[in-house]
Enzyme design. Structure first.
Site, PDB file in Angstrom:
ATOM      1  CD  GLU A 113      -1.298   0.249  -9.678  1.00  0.00           C
ATOM      2  OE1 GLU A 113      -1.061  -0.936  -9.420  1.00  0.00           O
ATOM      3  OE2 GLU A 113      -0.814   1.194  -9.055  1.00  0.00           O
ATOM      4  CD  GLU A 142      -4.100   2.875  -5.836  1.00  0.00           C
ATOM      5  OE1 GLU A 142      -3.132   2.273  -5.327  1.00  0.00           O
ATOM      6  OE2 GLU A 142      -4.854   2.363  -6.670  1.00  0.00           O
TER       7      GLU A 142
HETATM    8  C1  GLA Z   1      -1.694  -0.464  -6.316  1.00  0.00           C
HETATM    9  C2  GLA Z   1      -3.126  -0.871  -6.615  1.00  0.00           C
HETATM   10  C3  GLA Z   1      -3.982  -0.980  -5.392  1.00  0.00           C
HETATM   11  C4  GLA Z   1      -3.231  -1.578  -4.243  1.00  0.00           C
HETATM   12  C5  GLA Z   1      -1.988  -0.760  -3.974  1.00  0.00           C
HETATM   13  C6  GLA Z   1      -1.208  -1.243  -2.766  1.00  0.00           C
HETATM   14  O1  GLA Z   1      -1.464   0.863  -6.471  1.00  0.00           O
HETATM   15  O2  GLA Z   1      -3.749  -0.033  -7.550  1.00  0.00           O
HETATM   16  O3  GLA Z   1      -5.105  -1.765  -5.731  1.00  0.00           O
HETATM   17  O4  GLA Z   1      -2.882  -2.880  -4.552  1.00  0.00           O
HETATM   18  O5  GLA Z   1      -1.147  -0.839  -5.089  1.00  0.00           O
HETATM   19  O6  GLA Z   1      -0.046  -0.486  -2.577  1.00  0.00           O
END
Ligand code: GLA
Ligand code: ZN
Length: 677
Positions: free
Chosen positions: A151, A313
């Site tokens: 991210e 995710e």
């Molecule tokens: C983000 C991050 C993860 C985690 C999630 C939690 O997407 O990439 O490492 O912190 O949020 O929702």
């Protein structure tokens, strides 16, 4: 890639952080993964400090064990590079890796996504780590993708960045005179005589918190726009450097990084061009509309010309960082997983596999909860979906979506539209996009997103909500598109400025007046609680946010304002240009208006819904040369029914349908009807 490692189904799994757990637990994880049908894990996302205990040494012993364990259990790997958070020793020894925030605060060690993208130290060690990982694990042919950092986001205005920014500006403009012209520095006497006088845009220089609503604004949009471009480019350079290092060892394994939805900070369209495939993390708020994640699935899919993307995710149950961490209701995780697939994802992946014991994500759910066994609602739902995805196998993989409508979503335009003080604090680019997207979503009309730079010729309808910035060549592209028979729809606060946020003189909307057939003379901001209105086909609809006061210059009026000194002047117009049509809506209206208006336009253009379905029943179609897969997703809390057009079979239940049969769905139910072509 060895035969047994080829991807033959929708990959199912997610972030797995065994290095945060004692080894005794790993075997139990493997047992539970087997029960849940998990076949991929994303490893090594935040592991830098373990892999590089000091500047001089690396230690891959634990990761070796994990890699072997996972491979023995026939699980594929999405291999992360761990560069999303640097080790503490690096911050102590090389403080140049620490970011300086826009308010001038120099960070200390802590948090994540915390490295200066222009720090030579960060780049050197991030690339070294990516390179060592690729070299070490290149023969593990269960690695199906590389996941660079995590991210990417945030901004840095440190001295490394200031220096790099000067170079970036020099490359873009060549001479200091051109810089002054682009940034309009004659205003307030801000002329630069030397590149060395240029500094980052931040709250110590041109930016400020608008005293009206506290939102960040800038005195010089040209400077801030360029700094935002530069920051996005700097991080992209970090991505590219790691990618390059990886490709030396594993040239055939695709490389990605995970996007965050409608994240404003990085020009995702530009980034996508450098990525082998795109992926994103989907965490809608508990009260999000079903169209919210759908819109970003569509953005992501469109960035790579419609090729399948990865849902990298999502939470299986609850997210810890929302205001109110509501549980995903029974059936909702399944529904949202199929929604991702329905919009073009070829994976379903979670954050995370085992819920952490401590630190800030201990209240974020995971496939394996703190109780540590398979007897939880979430685990059972995850396992049931695992069973279904096995059943589906490879049928859907690689299928695509055929959209006749495109919406323009352009990051540079987003930045510019919201940077100035004025004309109203209600200017909100994404909300304007969503007004149009929602109407199409509710009618089950497939939508692609394009940037202002993309080709639009294949679409029957192109909608450009609030396209404030007219980049060089954009108007000409639209002019040709319309002349060749395209239909173009745009709205208030469009076409005002060039790439540097300099107003295109000669009346609004600058170079698009002939396309729209109107001249916007002035615009009236409407405060909350007040409204103008207009009548469309016998019904009165609100005119909010801004009301353009305009003159027809070739277009015909469809509706006029009902109130104010400009009552009776046009608000909605239609222009014919060559073989095409252009609509202009000089204001913001209601969901009801967009629903009606877009239904009319789509009918006129023979753009049909995939199926007619009740409100909150979503229908999409993914197809290949042989088959169409009609996804029917019931977002309601009650059962629902949809009539299909052609005979087919539900690939989840095996139930066969004749043409015109009714498909019955439970509350939150899903059907995927396969229809031969
Ligand atoms: C983000 C991050 C993860 C985690 C999630 C939690 O997407 O990439 O490492 O912190 O949020 O929702
Ligand atoms: Zn920096």
């Amino acid at each position: 890639m060895a035969e047994q490692n080829k991807v033959k189904k929708i990959l199912y799994g997610g972030d797995y952080n065994p290095e945060q757990w004692p080894e005794e637990i790993w075997q139990e994880d493997m047992r539970l993964f087997g029960l849940a049908g998990i076949d991929i894990v994303t490893l090594n996302v935040f592991n830098w400090a373990n892999l590089q205990p000091s500047e001089e040494e690396y230690d891959f012993s634990k990761l070796d064990k994990i890699m072997n364990l996972v491979r023995e259990n026939n699980i594929k790997v999405c291999m992360a590079t761990s560069t999303g958070a640097h080790p503490a020793w690096m911050a102590t020894r090389h403080p140049d890796i620490l970011r300086v925030e826009k308010d001038g605060m120099k960070r200390r060690f802590g948090a994540r996504h915390n490295s200066c993208p222009n720090s030579p130290t960060y780049r050197k060690y991030a690339v070294a780590l990516a390179s060592k990982l690729a070299e070490r694990y290149k023969d593990y042919d269960n690695i199906v993708a590389w996941h660079v950092s995590n991210e990417f986001g945030g901004e840095c205005v440190c001295d490394n960045c200031a220096k790099a920014f000067r170079e970036w500006v020099r490359n873009r403009y060549g001479t200091i005179d051109k810089v002054n012209e682009a940034w309009n520095t004659s205003f307030w006497g801000h002329r630069f005589y030397d590149f060395d006088e240029i500094i980052p845009s931040d709250f110590r220089s041109e930016e400020f918190h608008f005293y009206i609503d506290g939102s960040p604004r800038t005195n010089f949009q040209g400077i801030t726009l360029d700094y935002t471009r530069f920051n996005s480019d700097s991080m992209l350079e970090c991505f590219k450097l790691e990618k390059e290092a990886i490709k030396k060892y594993t040239p055939d394994i695709p490389v990605t990084t995970n996007f965050m939805g409608w994240y404003k900070g990085l020009d995702y369209n530009k980034w996508a061009k450098e990525m082998d495939f795109v992926s994103w993390d989907n965490y809608p708020n508990w009260d999000a509309r079903s169209s919210d994640p759908a819109s970003f699935h569509d953005v992501i899919r469109s960035m790579k010309g419609g090729k399948p993307f990865w849902l990298m995710e999502q939470t299986p149950g609850v997210t810890n960082w929302h205001m109110y961490c509501r549980l995903k209701r029974p059936g909702v995780m399944r529904l949202m997983s199929y929604q991702a697939i329905a919009h073009g994802s070829d994976t379903v992946m979670f954050f995370q596999m085992r819920r952490s014991q401590g630190a800030c994500e201990k209240y974020h759910s995971a496939v394996i909860d703190h109780v540590g066994n398979e007897n939880t609602r979430v685990f059972k739902e995850v396992s049931e979906l695992g069973r279904e995805l096995n059943l589906i196998g490879d049928q859907i993989l690689g299928t695509t979506i055929n959209s006749k409508v495109a919406i323009v979503a352009d990051w540079e335009n987003w930045w510019a539209a919201e940077m100035s003080a004025g004309p109203t604090v209600l200017i909100n680019y994404i909300s304007e996009i969503m007004a149009y997207y929602n109407a199409l979503f509710n009618q089950n009309i497939a939508v692609d997103f394009v940037s202002a730079d993309d080709d639009i010729s294949k679409y029957s309808l192109v909608i450009a909500p609030m396209l404030y910035m007219n980049k060089t060549g954009y108007d000409e592209k639209v002019r040709n598109y319309v002349k060749n028979g395209g239909c173009y729809l745009t709205s208030y606060f469009s076409g005002y400025v060039d790439e540097n946020d300099r107003v295109l003189l000669g009346g609004y909307p600058g170079k698009q007046k002939d396309i729209l057939g109107v001249w916007v003379e002035e615009s009236d901001a409407i405060p909350p609680g007040e409204s103008n209105s207009f009548i469309y086909k016998g019904t009165e609809y609100p005119a909010d946010i801004l009301c353009d006061v305009m003159h027809l210059q070739g277009a015909k009026e469809i509706s006029t304002y009902e109130k104010e000194f400009y009552a009776g002047t046009p608000v909605l117009t239609k222009n014919r240009l060559g073989n095409g049509t252009v609509y202009y809506l000089g204001t913001r209206s209601s969901d009801e208006f967009y629903a009606t208006f877009l239904r009319d336009i789509c009918q006129e253009l023979y753009i049909e819904p995939v199926l007619n379905a009740p409100r909150e029943v979503e229908v999409t179609c993914r197809e290949n040369e042989e088959n169409r897969f009609i996804f029917i997703l019931n977002h309601k809390d009650t059962a629902s029914e949809v009539r299909i057009k052609k005979a087919g079979v539900d690939i989840l239940t095996g139930k066969e349908y004749n043409a015109d049969d009714i498909v019955k769905l439970d509350a939150k139910g899903v059907a995927i009807v396969k229809i031969g072509k």
